[in-house]
Design a protein around this motif. Structure first.
Motif, PDB file in Angstrom:
ATOM      1  N   VAL A 225       0.878  -1.168   0.000  1.00 12.63           N
ATOM      2  CA  VAL A 225       0.000   0.000   0.000  1.00 12.63           C
ATOM      3  C   VAL A 225       0.917   1.219   0.000  1.00 12.63           C
ATOM      4  O   VAL A 225       1.710   1.388   0.916  1.00 12.63           O
ATOM      5  N   VAL A 226       0.843   2.026  -1.053  1.00  7.19           N
ATOM      6  CA  VAL A 226       1.683   3.224  -1.140  1.00  7.19           C
ATOM      7  C   VAL A 226       0.879   4.414  -0.617  1.00  7.19           C
ATOM      8  O   VAL A 226      -0.185   4.724  -1.143  1.00  7.19           O
ATOM      9  N   LEU A 227       1.388   5.036   0.440  1.00  6.95           N
ATOM     10  CA  LEU A 227       0.683   6.163   1.037  1.00  6.95           C
ATOM     11  C   LEU A 227       1.322   7.479   0.609  1.00  6.95           C
ATOM     12  O   LEU A 227       2.537   7.568   0.450  1.00  6.95           O
ATOM     13  N   TYR A 228       0.470   8.490   0.418  1.00  8.58           N
ATOM     14  CA  TYR A 228       0.982   9.833   0.171  1.00  8.58           C
ATOM     15  C   TYR A 228       0.085  10.821   0.892  1.00  8.58           C
ATOM     16  O   TYR A 228      -1.139  10.831   0.660  1.00  8.58           O
ATOM     17  N   ALA A 229       0.660  11.632   1.750  1.00 10.31           N
ATOM     18  CA  ALA A 229      -0.075  12.682   2.480  1.00 10.31           C
ATOM     19  C   ALA A 229      -1.344  12.139   3.128  1.00 10.31           C
ATOM     20  O   ALA A 229      -2.400  12.755   3.044  1.00 10.31           O
ATOM     21  N   GLY A 230      -1.254  10.987   3.758  1.00 11.17           N
ATOM     22  CA  GLY A 230      -2.385  10.459   4.502  1.00 11.17           C
ATOM     23  C   GLY A 230      -3.451   9.797   3.650  1.00 11.17           C
ATOM     24  O   GLY A 230      -4.553   9.535   4.127  1.00 11.17           O
ATOM     25  N   ARG A 231      -3.143   9.566   2.388  1.00  9.53           N
ATOM     26  CA  ARG A 231      -4.086   8.848   1.522  1.00  9.53           C
ATOM     27  C   ARG A 231      -3.360   7.722   0.804  1.00  9.53           C
ATOM     28  O   ARG A 231      -2.145   7.770   0.621  1.00  9.53           O
ATOM     29  N   VAL A 232      -4.147   6.724   0.356  1.00  8.47           N
ATOM     30  CA  VAL A 232      -3.555   5.642  -0.426  1.00  8.47           C
ATOM     31  C   VAL A 232      -3.457   6.113  -1.876  1.00  8.47           C
ATOM     32  O   VAL A 232      -4.445   6.511  -2.478  1.00  8.47           O
ATOM     33  N   ALA A 233      -2.238   6.072  -2.427  1.00 10.27           N
ATOM     34  CA  ALA A 233      -2.074   6.434  -3.832  1.00 10.27           C
ATOM     35  C   ALA A 233      -2.316   5.200  -4.701  1.00 10.27           C
ATOM     36  O   ALA A 233      -2.997   5.269  -5.722  1.00 10.27           O
ATOM     37  N   GLU A 234      -1.733   4.087  -4.275  1.00  8.77           N
ATOM     38  CA  GLU A 234      -1.804   2.882  -5.101  1.00  8.77           C
ATOM     39  C   GLU A 234      -1.656   1.681  -4.194  1.00  8.77           C
ATOM     40  O   GLU A 234      -0.935   1.730  -3.193  1.00  8.77           O
ATOM     41  N   LYS A 235      -2.338   0.593  -4.520  1.00  7.75           N
ATOM     42  CA  LYS A 235      -2.190  -0.610  -3.700  1.00  7.75           C
ATOM     43  C   LYS A 235      -2.416  -1.844  -4.544  1.00  7.75           C
ATOM     44  O   LYS A 235      -3.093  -1.789  -5.573  1.00  7.75           O
ATOM     45  N   GLU A 279      -2.862  21.509   6.024  1.00  6.67           N
ATOM     46  CA  GLU A 279      -3.679  21.906   4.874  1.00  6.67           C
ATOM     47  C   GLU A 279      -4.861  20.963   4.703  1.00  6.67           C
ATOM     48  O   GLU A 279      -4.715  19.758   4.851  1.00  6.67           O
ATOM     49  N   ARG A 280      -5.998  21.527   4.331  1.00  4.28           N
ATOM     50  CA  ARG A 280      -7.093  20.695   3.832  1.00  4.28           C
ATOM     51  C   ARG A 280      -6.845  20.503   2.348  1.00  4.28           C
ATOM     52  O   ARG A 280      -6.478  21.443   1.659  1.00  4.28           O
ATOM     53  N   ILE A 281      -7.009  19.305   1.843  1.00  7.05           N
ATOM     54  CA  ILE A 281      -6.728  19.065   0.434  1.00  7.05           C
ATOM     55  C   ILE A 281      -8.030  18.736  -0.284  1.00  7.05           C
ATOM     56  O   ILE A 281      -8.702  17.763   0.055  1.00  7.05           O
ATOM     57  N   ALA A 282      -8.368  19.583  -1.258  1.00  8.25           N
ATOM     58  CA  ALA A 282      -9.636  19.380  -1.957  1.00  8.25           C
ATOM     59  C   ALA A 282      -9.496  18.299  -3.026  1.00  8.25           C
ATOM     60  O   ALA A 282     -10.279  17.365  -3.102  1.00  8.25           O
ATOM     61  N   GLY A 283      -8.466  18.422  -3.835  1.00  7.39           N
ATOM     62  CA  GLY A 283      -8.328  17.488  -4.955  1.00  7.39           C
ATOM     63  C   GLY A 283      -7.395  16.354  -4.631  1.00  7.39           C
ATOM     64  O   GLY A 283      -7.419  15.796  -3.537  1.00  7.39           O
ATOM     65  N   CYS A 284      -6.555  15.997  -5.614  1.00  7.37           N
ATOM     66  CA  CYS A 284      -5.568  14.947  -5.412  1.00  7.37           C
ATOM     67  C   CYS A 284      -4.397  15.534  -4.620  1.00  7.37           C
ATOM     68  O   CYS A 284      -3.889  16.602  -4.961  1.00  7.37           O
ATOM     69  N   ALA A 285      -3.968  14.843  -3.566  1.00  8.57           N
ATOM     70  CA  ALA A 285      -2.906  15.371  -2.712  1.00  8.57           C
ATOM     71  C   ALA A 285      -1.597  15.543  -3.476  1.00  8.57           C
ATOM     72  O   ALA A 285      -0.767  16.375  -3.127  1.00  8.57           O
ATOM     73  N   PHE A 286      -1.410  14.783  -4.530  1.00  9.56           N
ATOM     74  CA  PHE A 286      -0.147  14.812  -5.270  1.00  9.56           C
ATOM     75  C   PHE A 286      -0.162  15.863  -6.392  1.00  9.56           C
ATOM     76  O   PHE A 286       0.882  16.156  -6.974  1.00  9.56           O
ATOM     77  N   ALA A 287      -1.324  16.461  -6.651  1.00  8.71           N
ATOM     78  CA  ALA A 287      -1.460  17.370  -7.797  1.00  8.71           C
ATOM     79  C   ALA A 287      -0.379  18.450  -7.889  1.00  8.71           C
ATOM     80  O   ALA A 287       0.185  18.676  -8.958  1.00  8.71           O
TER      81      ALA A 287
END
Lengths: 324, 325
Positions: A225-235, A279-287
């Motif tokens: 499970v690849v995490l980025y900024a508190g979300r799963v990017a890919e698993k 920060e609150r992130i509206a869209g994709c965290a990686f954008a």
């Protein structure tokens, strides 16, 4: 079979600067007898995830949403007493620095006997035999002598073995290992990772291996499970993701690693830095760091797309190409 | 052949330690035991080894932050160990060091400007205006804007702090920089940025690097040559390519096989060494690696193997390569 399911787990920390969003809703499943790698860079929420599962979050942490299902029971709804039963008996945790996780004032023998006494009612003589056989199982030399040894008398690798023996004492179904080899030399790291593989094979223990090292994931885990900024990017399955990473962040991470034969050439970098937890992130965290960023990425959080069976990636690119 | 920029001959370093009850027993710790190598101008030599192998002691001896117990260090023709203190102070302008953790190596009370200007203030007679210009251009060189002049270390990310440490190291236009695990505390994506920066600076300034690390994949990326250390000795030294393609010493082979490779499809032959690195206070007889070596022979317990060339500029200290064997 799903042993442990994390559903929409969301964790915040109260700080003097405001709420820090450590985990922004993650989902993944650990199956029985599997080693799952939880991988990501500093601040991605991998340790907080581990601590949420075992109920060891700091006092200023708040789980604001989500469920942690262990054999279909939501651990977040358990009473403290019931969670105490789960912790150790069913789910155990080992940490990065065994020197601070072990009690310096007691022998390794006394510490493991403590765990055994709490979890397995038995006669004193049997406890000692059990303790020594656990020391032998984790590859500590001279188990009889280990009973009388203090943590500081052991090397780093032996301390981590002792820690693993302690975590095995209550015969857990799941071990959460938080960077268990980061403080160790590579030849010792190889020994400890080998031990985890043996435990998985011979005791069908399931392991969540928290690490920042993609090499360790590739060599040790079946799922990642690849995490980025508190979300799963890919698993998904390790083979699938390393052979064909789909999320731009996973691709970037793999491309940033120096490999044999790459000498002197510039490494690929991911521009910019990880967003702050404030920060609150509206869209994709990686954008903000993504080279393929589109208009939609800034406004809307991408859902998971099934790349293949057991391989999912959260990126708007997949939808775009699927429509085309 | 031109004289190398740095030449280390038979360097040894013994730490004295009081041990036992009330420190009544003197104990000797042999951190470096006959280390020799040379490094040409503009080259990078990687020093690889696990904790306690002596790699950081080696760095400190070269800069004379420690007085070695024996051996010789020549830098650009000068014998560093024979230089008077003032001579060494001047020499240090040409030799700099960057450490693993910038947050402990940078003074937390100083701003970016003060940190980078400090060596200029110590070693030159620049005016404050000249200094400001110089600091701005140094920061730009490491990819930081002028706003970083007023930032303190706690306001920096790990990558930014390491860039600041590099700017400080570059302030006096050194020829030679010792990099002691400069990327070990950084995340993968930031590590790549710093490695690229180091490679770029070397190309532009013709810098010579001694790159100390435990990470084989990082060191092969940046080094021309690699020396592998075990318990105070160099056991193998060769080109970066040959270390991976054709490792000869059993310890090098084990190190390579222990290094995780980010490719699950890779066909790995795993050699897992038993035990841990022995204590330098009480090193094993003969070849210190024999206690963990899968191929140890009787002679290994008795006698240290002399360094031998197995190929052009590929030297190994191992009895497996003795002529009679």
């Amino acid at each position: 079979m799903a042993l442990l399911s994390i559903e929409n787990l969301t964790v915040e920390f109260n700080t003097p600067f405001g709420a820090v969003y450590a985990i922004r809703g993650i989902d993944f499943t650990l199956r029985k007898g599997e080693i799952l790698g939880l991988v990501g860079e500093t601040g991605c929420g991998k340790s907080v995830t581990g601590r949420s599962i075992i109920g060891l979050l700091d006092d200023n942490a708040r789980i604001t949403a989500g469920r942690i299902l262990f054999e279909d029971v939501d651990l977040l709804r358990l009473s403290d007493a019931a969670m105490h039963e789960v912790r150790g008996n069913r789910i155990a945790m080992i940490f990065q620095d065994p020197a601070t996780a072990l009690n310096p004032l007691f022998t390794i023998g006394a510490q493991i006997m403590d765990v055994l006494r709490a979890h397995r009612p038995a006669k004193r003589g049997d406890l000692k035999t059990d303790a020594m056989s656990l020391f032998a199982d984790v590859g500590l030399p001279d188990p009889a002598q280990m009973m009388h040894v203090y943590p500081h008398q052991l090397s780093g690798g032996q301390q981590q073995r002792a820690m693993i023996a302690l975590s095995l004492a209550a015969e857990p179904d799941v071990i959460i290992a938080d960077e268990p080899t980061t403080a160790l030399d590579v030849t010792i790291q190889a020994q400890i990772l080998d031990l985890l593989r043996v435990l998985q094979r011979e005791r069908s223990i399931s392991v969540i291996l928290i690490t920042h090292d993609l090499g360790i994931v590739a060599e040790t885990c079946q799922q990642v499970v690849v995490l980025y900024a508190g979300r799963v990017a890919e698993k998904g399955a390790v083979e699938a993701i390393f052979a064909a990473p789909q999320h731009p962040y996973t691709r970037g991470l793999l491309a940033a690693l120096p490999r044999p034969g790459s000498r002197g050439s510039d490494l690929q970098v991911i521009a910019g830095a990880v967003p702050s937890g404030l920060e609150r992130i509206a869209g994709c965290a990686f954008a903000p760091r993504c080279e393929y960023v589109m208009e939609i990425c800034r406004g809307q959080q991408p859902a998971f797309s099934d790349i293949k069976q057991a391989h999912q990636s959260a990126c708007h690119l997949h939808e775009t190409f699927a429509d085309a | 052949m031109p004289e190398p920029l740095l030449r280390v001959d038979d360097l040894s370093m013994v730490y004295q330690r009081r041990a036992g009850l009330l420190g009544r027993r003197a104990q000797q710790i042999r951190a470096l035991n006959g280390v020799s190598f040379s490094l040409g101008a503009g080259e990078t030599l990687g020093i690889v080894g696990e904790s306690g192998c002596g790699k950081s002691t080696l760095a400190r001896c070269i800069l004379r932050l420690l007085r070695p117990s024996g051996g010789r260090i020549r830098f650009d023709g000068d014998d560093l160990l024979a230089l008077p203190d003032e001579g060494m102070r001047v020499m240090r302008q040409r030799m700099q060091m960057v450490l693993q953790n910038p947050f402990s190596s940078l003074n937390p009370r100083l701003s970016g400007f003060e940190l980078v200007a400090e060596p200029l203030r110590t070693h030159t007679a620049m005016s404050r205006m000249e200094m400001a210009d110089r600091v701005a251009s140094l920061l730009a060189e490491v990819g930081l804007g002028v706003e970083f002049m007023s930032r303190h270390p706690h306001q920096l990310s790990g990558g930014q702090a390491q860039r600041t440490a590099l700017a400080r190291a570059l302030a006096l236009n050194p020829d030679f920089i010792i990099l002691d695990e400069p990327t070990s505390a950084l995340d993968v994506s930031v590590q790549a940025q710093i490695i690229n920066l180091l490679l770029g600076l070397q190309r532009q300034r013709g810098l010579t690097y001694l790159f100390i690390t435990h990470d084989l994949s990082v060191v092969q990326h940046i080094s021309d040559r690699i020396a592998v250390m075990y318990l105070g000795k160099i056991v193998e030294e060769t080109s970066s390519e040959a270390i991976f393609a054709n490792p000869q010493h059993p310890y090098t082979q084990a190190l390579l096989s222990s290094t995780p490779v980010p490719d699950p499809a890779a066909d790995r032959q795993r050699t897992i060494l038993p035990g841990a690195v022995p204590s330098a206070a009480n090193p094993p007889s003969g070849c210190a690696f024999h206690t963990r070596c899968p191929q140890a022979m009787d002679i290994c317990r008795a006698q240290y193997p002399a360094a031998r060339f197995v190929a052009r500029s590929h030297r190994v200290s191992c009895h497996l390569y003795d002529e009679s064997a």
